[in-house]
Write an enzyme that holds these catalytic residues in place. Structure first.
Site, PDB file in Angstrom:
ATOM      1  NE  ARG A  18       1.602   3.607  -4.029  1.00 19.69           N
ATOM      2  CZ  ARG A  18       0.825   4.819  -4.544  1.00 19.69           C
ATOM      3  NH1 ARG A  18       0.232   4.829  -5.511  1.00 19.69           N
ATOM      4  NH2 ARG A  18       0.189   5.261  -3.449  1.00 19.69           N
ATOM      5  CG  ASN A  36      -0.480   0.811  -4.018  1.00 18.88           C
ATOM      6  OD1 ASN A  36       0.709   0.437  -3.821  1.00 18.88           O
ATOM      7  ND2 ASN A  36      -0.857   1.697  -3.474  1.00 18.88           N
TER       8      ASN A  36
END
Length: 90
Positions: A18, A36
């Site tokens: 990320r 997530n």
């Protein structure tokens, strides 16, 4: 402007994925987020021009050095205009 919704499969959680996507996406000037998901995937939602979103998918495919992207499911729709900068969502 278009809206991208992508779901990234593979080893993409707990490996800095990320952060890499967020940092590189911010340089494109795209608005949206990466987060997530409970099932182990990563979701990317972004708005921008067609070319910018294509570039973002390329970034998502590369990921970080520790990840392993198996596949990305991609869907496009009309931009909603409700996204700011590009961030990591929690």
């Amino acid at each position: 402007m278009n809206r991208l919704h992508a779901v990234v499969y593979g080893r993409v959680q707990g490996v800095g994925y990320r952060a890499v996507v967020q940092k590189r996406a911010a340089t494109l000037g795209v608005c949206g987020y990466v987060r997530n998901m409970p099932d182990g995937t990563v979701e990317i939602v972004a708005e921008g021009t067609e070319q910018v979103l294509i570039d973002l998918i390329d970034i998502a495919n590369e990921g970080s050095g520790w990840c392993s992207v198996e596949k990305i499911d991609v869907a496009y729709s009309a931009a909603e205009g409700n996204l700011e900068d590009f961030s990591i969502a929690y």
